[in-house]
Structure formats: C-alpha cells, structure tokens
Write a protein that holds these residues in place. Structure first.
Motif, PDB file in Angstrom:
ATOM      1  N   ALA A 272     -42.392  23.257 -17.355  1.00  0.00           N
ATOM      2  CA  ALA A 272     -42.664  23.169 -18.698  1.00  0.00           C
ATOM      3  C   ALA A 272     -44.443  23.901 -18.958  1.00  0.00           C
ATOM      4  O   ALA A 272     -44.508  24.320 -20.105  1.00  0.00           O
ATOM      5  N   LEU A 273     -45.102  23.858 -17.857  1.00  0.00           N
ATOM      6  CA  LEU A 273     -46.345  24.868 -17.898  1.00  0.00           C
ATOM      7  C   LEU A 273     -46.001  26.203 -18.132  1.00  0.00           C
ATOM      8  O   LEU A 273     -46.751  26.943 -18.687  1.00  0.00           O
ATOM      9  N   ASP A 274     -44.803  26.753 -17.591  1.00  0.00           N
ATOM     10  CA  ASP A 274     -44.388  28.086 -17.826  1.00  0.00           C
ATOM     11  C   ASP A 274     -43.712  28.400 -19.147  1.00  0.00           C
ATOM     12  O   ASP A 274     -43.409  29.379 -19.307  1.00  0.00           O
ATOM     13  N   GLY A 275     -43.176  27.408 -19.889  1.00  0.00           N
ATOM     14  CA  GLY A 275     -42.647  27.495 -21.234  1.00  0.00           C
ATOM     15  C   GLY A 275     -41.100  27.849 -20.875  1.00  0.00           C
ATOM     16  O   GLY A 275     -40.538  28.225 -21.870  1.00  0.00           O
ATOM     17  N   ALA A 276     -40.601  27.238 -19.741  1.00  0.00           N
ATOM     18  CA  ALA A 276     -39.118  27.498 -19.295  1.00  0.00           C
ATOM     19  C   ALA A 276     -38.474  26.440 -19.959  1.00  0.00           C
ATOM     20  O   ALA A 276     -38.824  25.186 -19.730  1.00  0.00           O
ATOM     21  N   PRO A 277     -37.306  26.440 -20.433  1.00  0.00           N
ATOM     22  CA  PRO A 277     -36.553  25.302 -20.846  1.00  0.00           C
ATOM     23  C   PRO A 277     -35.752  24.612 -19.748  1.00  0.00           C
ATOM     24  O   PRO A 277     -35.397  23.644 -19.926  1.00  0.00           O
ATOM     25  N   ALA A 278     -35.779  25.182 -18.355  1.00  0.00           N
ATOM     26  CA  ALA A 278     -34.917  24.373 -17.523  1.00  0.00           C
ATOM     27  C   ALA A 278     -35.909  24.831 -16.248  1.00  0.00           C
ATOM     28  O   ALA A 278     -36.248  26.115 -16.063  1.00  0.00           O
ATOM     29  N   ALA A 279     -35.907  23.856 -15.388  1.00  0.00           N
ATOM     30  CA  ALA A 279     -36.520  24.317 -13.747  1.00  0.00           C
ATOM     31  C   ALA A 279     -35.372  24.975 -13.160  1.00  0.00           C
ATOM     32  O   ALA A 279     -34.086  24.577 -13.256  1.00  0.00           O
ATOM     33  N   THR A 280     -35.898  26.084 -12.404  1.00  0.00           N
ATOM     34  CA  THR A 280     -34.800  26.728 -11.582  1.00  0.00           C
ATOM     35  C   THR A 280     -35.173  26.606 -10.095  1.00  0.00           C
ATOM     36  O   THR A 280     -36.104  26.143  -9.601  1.00  0.00           O
ATOM     37  N   VAL A 281     -34.460  27.345  -9.280  1.00  0.00           N
ATOM     38  CA  VAL A 281     -34.708  27.430  -7.989  1.00  0.00           C
ATOM     39  C   VAL A 281     -36.345  28.050  -7.504  1.00  0.00           C
ATOM     40  O   VAL A 281     -36.650  27.677  -6.740  1.00  0.00           O
ATOM     41  N   ASP A 282     -36.313  28.910  -8.478  1.00  0.00           N
ATOM     42  CA  ASP A 282     -37.726  29.686  -8.268  1.00  0.00           C
ATOM     43  C   ASP A 282     -38.901  28.588  -8.294  1.00  0.00           C
ATOM     44  O   ASP A 282     -40.016  28.704  -7.492  1.00  0.00           O
ATOM     45  N   HIS A 283     -38.816  27.715  -9.414  1.00  0.00           N
ATOM     46  CA  HIS A 283     -39.715  26.651  -9.576  1.00  0.00           C
ATOM     47  C   HIS A 283     -39.868  25.627  -8.263  1.00  0.00           C
ATOM     48  O   HIS A 283     -40.799  25.393  -7.872  1.00  0.00           O
ATOM     49  N   VAL A 284     -38.628  25.327  -7.890  1.00  0.00           N
ATOM     50  CA  VAL A 284     -38.496  24.480  -6.559  1.00  0.00           C
ATOM     51  C   VAL A 284     -39.240  25.234  -5.578  1.00  0.00           C
ATOM     52  O   VAL A 284     -40.170  24.699  -4.666  1.00  0.00           O
ATOM     53  N   ALA A 285     -39.056  26.373  -5.328  1.00  0.00           N
ATOM     54  CA  ALA A 285     -39.537  27.362  -4.348  1.00  0.00           C
ATOM     55  C   ALA A 285     -41.176  27.348  -4.325  1.00  0.00           C
ATOM     56  O   ALA A 285     -41.751  27.196  -3.263  1.00  0.00           O
ATOM     57  N   ALA A 286     -41.477  27.395  -5.621  1.00  0.00           N
ATOM     58  CA  ALA A 286     -43.053  27.446  -5.898  1.00  0.00           C
ATOM     59  C   ALA A 286     -43.834  26.299  -5.433  1.00  0.00           C
ATOM     60  O   ALA A 286     -44.837  26.174  -5.034  1.00  0.00           O
ATOM     61  N   VAL A 287     -43.259  25.004  -5.533  1.00  0.00           N
ATOM     62  CA  VAL A 287     -43.961  23.763  -5.444  1.00  0.00           C
ATOM     63  C   VAL A 287     -43.454  23.295  -4.019  1.00  0.00           C
ATOM     64  O   VAL A 287     -44.194  22.139  -3.836  1.00  0.00           O
ATOM     65  N   ALA A 288     -42.528  23.491  -3.533  1.00  0.00           N
ATOM     66  CA  ALA A 288     -41.923  23.012  -2.173  1.00  0.00           C
ATOM     67  C   ALA A 288     -43.216  22.736  -1.317  1.00  0.00           C
ATOM     68  O   ALA A 288     -43.280  21.571  -0.581  1.00  0.00           O
ATOM     69  N   PRO A 289     -43.868  23.868  -0.943  1.00  0.00           N
ATOM     70  CA  PRO A 289     -45.087  23.641   0.097  1.00  0.00           C
ATOM     71  C   PRO A 289     -45.822  22.313  -0.208  1.00  0.00           C
ATOM     72  O   PRO A 289     -46.259  21.598   0.462  1.00  0.00           O
ATOM     73  N   MET A 290     -46.416  22.222  -1.524  1.00  0.00           N
ATOM     74  CA  MET A 290     -47.391  21.443  -1.918  1.00  0.00           C
ATOM     75  C   MET A 290     -46.515  19.979  -1.985  1.00  0.00           C
ATOM     76  O   MET A 290     -47.339  18.872  -1.825  1.00  0.00           O
ATOM     77  N   ALA A 291     -45.314  19.814  -2.054  1.00  0.00           N
ATOM     78  CA  ALA A 291     -44.776  18.698  -2.288  1.00  0.00           C
ATOM     79  C   ALA A 291     -44.167  18.160  -1.074  1.00  0.00           C
ATOM     80  O   ALA A 291     -43.792  16.933  -0.977  1.00  0.00           O
ATOM     81  N   LEU A 292     -43.893  19.061  -0.132  1.00  0.00           N
ATOM     82  CA  LEU A 292     -43.343  18.500   1.202  1.00  0.00           C
ATOM     83  C   LEU A 292     -44.217  18.613   2.511  1.00  0.00           C
ATOM     84  O   LEU A 292     -43.983  17.874   3.447  1.00  0.00           O
TER      85      LEU A 292
END
Length: 323
Positions: A272-292
């Motif tokens: 949503a911050l990036d203005g993308a219509p859908a979350a992608t694998v790249d978004h998952v990879a970007a937040v994975a360290p801080m989420a896990l």
C-alpha cells in the motif's frame, strides 16, 4: 518542535517499520533493539509530529464532554518507574461509593489513544506491566476494575518499545507479541556520521528554518502514508504469495501463526505504501526479517543470527520457485 522524520539519516529498516505500523495499526507495534543514541525515540516522535491532526474525539480519554476540532497525534512516553495506576488509570473508590459517581483519573494508556505509546528500555519494565500493555494494545480497550467497580475506555495506539539486549532480554512470549522487530546500530560510515552531525547542528541552531527546508520531503512522506492507509483494504494477496509466506515461516521454524499473520499484514501495508495493487513475494521478502527475527527459536547448532537465517531461507525458497 520535532526533528523532521525525512531528515533522519540512515536507519532505513526502523523508518520503514514505523511507516508500516502507521499504515496498519493491527501490525501490533514495533520493537527496536540497538545502541543508545541511535535516534530511536527521535524517529518515533518525528513520525507522530508528521502525521496530520486527528479529531479530538479520537484522541485521549473522553470524560463524557464532547470535544470539537482536531488535535495533534498523541505521543506518550512511558517511564520505567510508572506504577500500574499511572499506566491504566485510577478509580477513586471513596468518591465513587460516597457520591455514587465513577471518579476516574485517566492513565497513560488513555492519553495515548489515537497515537503512539513509547517505552524506552522496555526490557527493564516489570513483566506484569508489559503483559498489560500488550493486552490493551491487542484489544484496543482498557478496563480498570476496583472492588466491583469498572471503567472501560478505548485505547488504540501504536506500541513502540526500545531496548538494548545487553541490559536484559525480553521474555520470548512477550517479544513475540510485538508485530515487528528492528535492529539499529551506530553508523560506521564516516560520511554518514558527519551528515548526522551537520543536520543535528542545523536543527539545534535554527529549528524553524531547518524544518522548512524539509517541508517538501515531509509532505511527500505524509502523502505516502495517507495513500497507503486509503489503499490498504483493497490490496490483494494471491494464494501463491501467502503460500510463500507460510513456507518461509516453516523453513525458519517460527513459533505459532502470529508470524505469518504479521508477515501478511506487513507485506500488504508495504504494498500500500508503494502504491502497488497487490502484495508480492518481493514485499514478503522485504518485511520478513522484521516480522520474523524475534520469533525464531535458538538453534545451538546454528550460530548465525536470526536475520542471516531468514535471508538464507529466502534464498533457498527463491531457488526452489514460489509454487
């Protein structure tokens, strides 16, 4: 006057985590581990000051008297020595029993409603206070009960904790309740350190003119947050991307399902911050360290840090394909 959020040098992961939490409060707050003097509280205060004023009725505790207009987003600093009554609020039993009215003195949780509650050195806070904070942050409501009397009020806020692991660890079950965890370190790049000095000096000398020089960048960040909030509910997440997130959690051995839920929400918020219509694998990879990273069990046979384990798992999954 707060230091401009956009003027903070480096600490990109911390800033991104705070922006994600500002877009989706359901993330569950942010835990910031790191050295002293690395801009942790400065960043949180700056973000709170950046956000647009909110309706008075949505900030702080309401005593029954409607308030009009708008107020600044609350930023409440919770001191380590705070008593439970100061945190949750206190009921005056004598007045309640004698006059028949619920005499309630709002606490810090009430003041933080609609904004941010910041706890420096949360790892040194008494466990029962931390438990209480996390319960209220999750439910969005504070209940004060004394001798059969009770008062409840909304308490929706973004919980931000910071601490230095060398001064005491947070219990794993409590750490798990924080949505995101980030690590900040003292910059080792000479040019970056000099730039920090220059900006701090400029702000101390002429805070108004320094803030004005960053006004355009601040407006851009604010627009990004507003756009992200507005678009969040419409951001899609394909089954294949959810599957990738679950496979990642399984690969690193994350406890429970809270990590997957946080990973999903944080990925959507970043999209949503990036203005993308859908979350992608790249978004998952970007937040994975801080989420896990704060949800991994220690492996005595693997001395690499949590972040390295997550990055390695990401590389392995990428090599296997996303299906």
């Amino acid at each position: 006057m707060s230091f401009p959020f956009s003027a903070i040098v480096g600490q990109d992961e911390m800033k991104q985590a705070l922006l994600i939490a500002a877009v989706d409060a359901r993330i569950g707050g942010v835990m910031v581990f790191g050295d002293r003097g690395t801009g942790k509280s400065t960043a949180v205060r700056a973000l709170a000051a950046l956000l647009p004023p909110i309706p008075a009725g949505g900030a702080g505790y309401q005593d029954g008297t409607p308030r009009k207009g708008k107020v600044a987003v609350p930023f409440v600093d919770l001191p380590l020595g705070a008593t439970e009554d100061r945190v949750v609020g206190a009921l005056d039993l004598e007045r309640a029993l004698g006059a028949g009215i619920k005499a309630f003195e709002p606490g810090l949780l009430a003041r933080a409603h609609g904004g941010f509650l910041y706890i420096d050195e949360v790892n040194l806070l008494e466990d029962h206070i931390v438990d209480l904070l996390l319960d209220v942050a999750a439910s969005g409501e504070n209940v004060v009960e004394r001798e059969g009397l009770s008062v409840r009020h909304p308490a929706r806020f973004v919980l931000i904790g910071s601490g230095n692991p060398e001064e005491g660890e947070l219990r794993p079950q409590l750490l798990d309740r924080f949505g995101l965890s980030v690590e900040v370190r003292t910059p080792q790049d000479l040019q970056q350190r000099v730039e920090i000095l220059k900006r701090c000096d400029a702000f101390e000398r002429e805070p108004a003119s320094f803030a004005e020089s960053w006004r355009r960048a601040e407006a851009k960040t604010l627009k990004r947050i507003a756009r992200g909030r507005a678009a969040l509910s419409a951001v899609a997440m394909a089954d294949a991307v959810m599957t990738f997130a679950s496979r990642l959690c399984m690969a690193v051995g994350a406890d429970g399902l809270r990590g997957e839920l946080t990973l999903m929400r944080a990925s959507r918020a970043l999209a949503a911050l990036d203005g993308a219509p859908a979350a992608t694998v790249d978004h998952v990879a970007a937040v994975a360290p801080m989420a896990l990273r704060h949800r991994l069990r220690r492996n005595v046979l693997d001395e690499t840090g949590s972040t390295s384990r997550i990055e390695r798992a990401l590389e392995e999954l990428a090599g296997q394909g996303h299906g």
